[in-house]
Scaffold this active site. Structure first.
Site, PDB file in Angstrom:
ATOM      1  N   ASP A  15     -13.847  70.684  87.009  1.00  0.00           N
ATOM      2  CA  ASP A  15     -13.991  69.755  85.883  1.00  0.00           C
ATOM      3  C   ASP A  15     -14.520  70.474  84.632  1.00  0.00           C
ATOM      4  O   ASP A  15     -15.303  71.420  84.733  1.00  0.00           O
ATOM      5  CB  ASP A  15     -14.965  68.636  86.294  1.00  0.00           C
ATOM      6  CG  ASP A  15     -14.778  67.380  85.461  1.00  0.00           C
ATOM      7  OD1 ASP A  15     -13.891  67.365  84.591  1.00  0.00           O
ATOM      8  OD2 ASP A  15     -15.531  66.410  85.681  1.00  0.00           O
ATOM      9  N   GLY A  16     -14.080  69.998  83.479  1.00  0.00           N
ATOM     10  CA  GLY A  16     -14.633  70.491  82.217  1.00  0.00           C
ATOM     11  C   GLY A  16     -13.665  71.286  81.348  1.00  0.00           C
ATOM     12  O   GLY A  16     -14.069  71.813  80.312  1.00  0.00           O
ATOM     13  N   ASN A  17     -12.401  71.346  81.755  1.00  0.00           N
ATOM     14  CA  ASN A  17     -11.425  72.105  80.944  1.00  0.00           C
ATOM     15  C   ASN A  17     -11.265  71.502  79.550  1.00  0.00           C
ATOM     16  O   ASN A  17     -11.166  72.228  78.552  1.00  0.00           O
ATOM     17  CB  ASN A  17     -10.050  72.109  81.622  1.00  0.00           C
ATOM     18  CG  ASN A  17     -10.055  72.815  82.958  1.00  0.00           C
ATOM     19  OD1 ASN A  17     -10.985  73.555  83.262  1.00  0.00           O
ATOM     20  ND2 ASN A  17      -9.027  72.603  83.753  1.00  0.00           N
ATOM     21  N   HIS A  32      -7.016  74.127  80.095  1.00  0.00           N
ATOM     22  CA  HIS A  32      -6.488  74.187  81.462  1.00  0.00           C
ATOM     23  C   HIS A  32      -6.041  75.611  81.806  1.00  0.00           C
ATOM     24  O   HIS A  32      -6.243  76.083  82.917  1.00  0.00           O
ATOM     25  CB  HIS A  32      -5.332  73.207  81.635  1.00  0.00           C
ATOM     26  CG  HIS A  32      -5.751  71.763  81.554  1.00  0.00           C
ATOM     27  ND1 HIS A  32      -6.806  71.262  82.283  1.00  0.00           N
ATOM     28  CD2 HIS A  32      -5.274  70.718  80.813  1.00  0.00           C
ATOM     29  CE1 HIS A  32      -6.945  69.955  82.018  1.00  0.00           C
ATOM     30  NE2 HIS A  32      -6.034  69.614  81.116  1.00  0.00           N
ATOM     31  N   THR A  61      -3.826  61.397  91.477  1.00  0.00           N
ATOM     32  CA  THR A  61      -2.848  60.336  91.200  1.00  0.00           C
ATOM     33  C   THR A  61      -3.202  59.624  89.883  1.00  0.00           C
ATOM     34  O   THR A  61      -2.343  59.046  89.237  1.00  0.00           O
ATOM     35  CB  THR A  61      -2.808  59.313  92.366  1.00  0.00           C
ATOM     36  OG1 THR A  61      -4.154  59.029  92.761  1.00  0.00           O
ATOM     37  CG2 THR A  61      -2.064  59.857  93.559  1.00  0.00           C
ATOM     38  N   GLU A  62      -4.481  59.701  89.499  1.00  0.00           N
ATOM     39  CA  GLU A  62      -4.916  59.056  88.240  1.00  0.00           C
ATOM     40  C   GLU A  62      -4.601  59.920  87.010  1.00  0.00           C
ATOM     41  O   GLU A  62      -4.559  59.421  85.891  1.00  0.00           O
ATOM     42  CB  GLU A  62      -6.431  58.784  88.254  1.00  0.00           C
ATOM     43  CG  GLU A  62      -6.842  57.574  89.064  1.00  0.00           C
ATOM     44  CD  GLU A  62      -6.619  57.775  90.552  1.00  0.00           C
ATOM     45  OE1 GLU A  62      -6.936  58.877  91.053  1.00  0.00           O
ATOM     46  OE2 GLU A  62      -6.084  56.847  91.191  1.00  0.00           O
ATOM     47  N   TRP A  64      -1.940  61.038  85.975  1.00  0.00           N
ATOM     48  CA  TRP A  64      -0.700  60.651  85.270  1.00  0.00           C
ATOM     49  C   TRP A  64      -1.015  59.791  84.058  1.00  0.00           C
ATOM     50  O   TRP A  64      -0.178  59.621  83.178  1.00  0.00           O
ATOM     51  CB  TRP A  64       0.233  59.868  86.208  1.00  0.00           C
ATOM     52  CG  TRP A  64       0.725  60.650  87.376  1.00  0.00           C
ATOM     53  CD1 TRP A  64       0.372  60.456  88.676  1.00  0.00           C
ATOM     54  CD2 TRP A  64       1.662  61.739  87.379  1.00  0.00           C
ATOM     55  NE1 TRP A  64       1.024  61.359  89.487  1.00  0.00           N
ATOM     56  CE2 TRP A  64       1.823  62.159  88.724  1.00  0.00           C
ATOM     57  CE3 TRP A  64       2.383  62.412  86.381  1.00  0.00           C
ATOM     58  CZ2 TRP A  64       2.656  63.211  89.089  1.00  0.00           C
ATOM     59  CZ3 TRP A  64       3.220  63.454  86.751  1.00  0.00           C
ATOM     60  CH2 TRP A  64       3.348  63.846  88.081  1.00  0.00           C
ATOM     61  N   LEU A 126      -6.982  83.190 104.166  1.00  0.00           N
ATOM     62  CA  LEU A 126      -7.522  81.987 103.528  1.00  0.00           C
ATOM     63  C   LEU A 126      -6.499  80.846 103.517  1.00  0.00           C
ATOM     64  O   LEU A 126      -5.338  81.057 103.150  1.00  0.00           O
ATOM     65  CB  LEU A 126      -7.899  82.327 102.070  1.00  0.00           C
ATOM     66  CG  LEU A 126      -8.319  81.159 101.175  1.00  0.00           C
ATOM     67  CD1 LEU A 126      -9.713  80.648 101.559  1.00  0.00           C
ATOM     68  CD2 LEU A 126      -8.302  81.568  99.702  1.00  0.00           C
ATOM     69  N   ARG A 183     -18.588  70.494  92.190  1.00  0.00           N
ATOM     70  CA  ARG A 183     -17.935  69.905  91.011  1.00  0.00           C
ATOM     71  C   ARG A 183     -18.623  70.480  89.790  1.00  0.00           C
ATOM     72  O   ARG A 183     -19.839  70.335  89.630  1.00  0.00           O
ATOM     73  CB  ARG A 183     -18.034  68.382  91.002  1.00  0.00           C
ATOM     74  CG  ARG A 183     -17.310  67.782  89.794  1.00  0.00           C
ATOM     75  CD  ARG A 183     -17.281  66.273  89.787  1.00  0.00           C
ATOM     76  NE  ARG A 183     -16.370  65.788  88.746  1.00  0.00           N
ATOM     77  CZ  ARG A 183     -15.608  64.713  88.832  1.00  0.00           C
ATOM     78  NH1 ARG A 183     -15.619  63.986  89.919  1.00  0.00           N
ATOM     79  NH2 ARG A 183     -14.816  64.350  87.837  1.00  0.00           N
ATOM     80  N   ARG A 189     -19.614  63.052  90.676  1.00  0.00           N
ATOM     81  CA  ARG A 189     -18.737  62.048  91.298  1.00  0.00           C
ATOM     82  C   ARG A 189     -17.760  62.743  92.214  1.00  0.00           C
ATOM     83  O   ARG A 189     -17.418  63.908  92.004  1.00  0.00           O
ATOM     84  CB  ARG A 189     -17.871  61.361  90.218  1.00  0.00           C
ATOM     85  CG  ARG A 189     -18.522  60.392  89.331  1.00  0.00           C
ATOM     86  CD  ARG A 189     -17.433  59.666  88.497  1.00  0.00           C
ATOM     87  NE  ARG A 189     -16.717  60.599  87.617  1.00  0.00           N
ATOM     88  CZ  ARG A 189     -17.173  60.998  86.442  1.00  0.00           C
ATOM     89  NH1 ARG A 189     -18.342  60.601  86.012  1.00  0.00           N
ATOM     90  NH2 ARG A 189     -16.464  61.828  85.699  1.00  0.00           N
ATOM     91  N   SER A 191     -14.655  61.271  92.801  1.00  0.00           N
ATOM     92  CA  SER A 191     -13.329  60.924  92.271  1.00  0.00           C
ATOM     93  C   SER A 191     -12.247  60.911  93.349  1.00  0.00           C
ATOM     94  O   SER A 191     -11.131  61.398  93.128  1.00  0.00           O
ATOM     95  CB  SER A 191     -12.940  61.885  91.140  1.00  0.00           C
ATOM     96  OG  SER A 191     -13.886  61.829  90.101  1.00  0.00           O
TER      97      SER A 191
END
Ligand code: FPP
Length: 237
Positions: A15-17, A32, A61-62, A64, A126, A183, A189, A191
């Protein structure tokens, strides 16, 4: 880095881009892109230190719901990523697995990820799980449906449905549960990321924005994890 007590499965919400791009007065797409640079380092390191599974949340999925421009930038980045990284990942014996609904991806992205999975499926290093068009509740609903279908077809009895049977229906079938979830960017969160698999995960929420997340930050999170007292609901003797 003390190799003993390393988490088997690390999950990361990168998170945070967007905020990083804003801070640098750049377009979000460049945030990104900078995020991909961090990702490359973390994947290499995870492979080098012997982490069993690394799961990353690349597109939910969110996501989009974001602007067409940002979604399209992320999708292009994804294609470029597979084109430029697949040789090195394969050479490093990394096994790629996509978590999420591949059918809902645009065709070029779908083809690229299916090819990457196919090419690396027998690799034994990995396990790199890339969550794409992924939602944790949707994953659980999908598993429940699959079990219900098996009961209806007479392949399974209701009594056989337990934790293990359920886990086998998830995208992460056969992989260990998440030990450590990181995160970045200070948000605290889940998410919807790996809801079932994070049942007993330890959480770290560094305030660093993902493009600024360094190997040092990663080592710090792993060290903090090693200091945790994991009781799984029990009590130490
Ligand atoms: C969250 O930052 C990040 C994302 C929604 C996308 C993460 C994707 C990448 C790092 C690159 C794509 C992945 C691959 C495998 C090529 P945000 O945009 O929500 O940040 P913000 O909260 O600061 O706006």
């Amino acid at each position: 880095m003390n190799p003993e007590g390393l988490p088997k499965h690390v999950a990361i919400i990168m998170d945070g881009n967007g905020r990083w791009a804003q801070q640098h007065k750049l377009q979000i797409a460049l945030g990104h892109q900078a995020g991909v640079e961090s990702l490359r380092d973390i994947i290499r390191e995870s492979s080098d230190i012997g982490i069993n599974t690394l799961s990353i949340y690349a597109f939910s999925t969110e996501n989009w719901r974001r602007s067409e421009k940002e979604v399209s930038a992320l999708m292009s980045l994804l294609l470029r990523y597979f084109a430029s990284e697949i040789d090195e990942l394969d050479e490093k014996n990394v096994c790629i697995r996509i978590l999420g609904d591949k059918q809902g991806l645009p065709e070029p992205q779908r083809d690229a990820v299916i090819r990457a999975e196919e090419r690396t499926k027998n690799n034994t290093g990995l396990n790199l799980c890339i969550a794409l068009n992924y939602g944790g509740r949707a994953e659980i609903v999908r598993a429940a449906r699959s079990l219900a279908q098996k009961v209806r077809d007479g392949q399974l009895s209701v009594e056989d449905i337990d934790d293990d049977a359920f886990s086998r229906e998830l995208y992460t079938a056969g992989l260990p549960d998440v030990d450590l979830l990181i995160r970045t960017s200070g948000e605290q969160r889940l998410s919807g990321f790996l809801l079932w698999q994070c049942s007993y995960a330890e959480f770290e929420f560094p305030s660093t924005l993902w493009p600024d997340f360094t190997l040092e930050d990663y080592h710090k999170a792993l060290e903090l994890y090693q200091q945790r007292d994991r009781r799984y609901g029990g009590r130490k003797a």
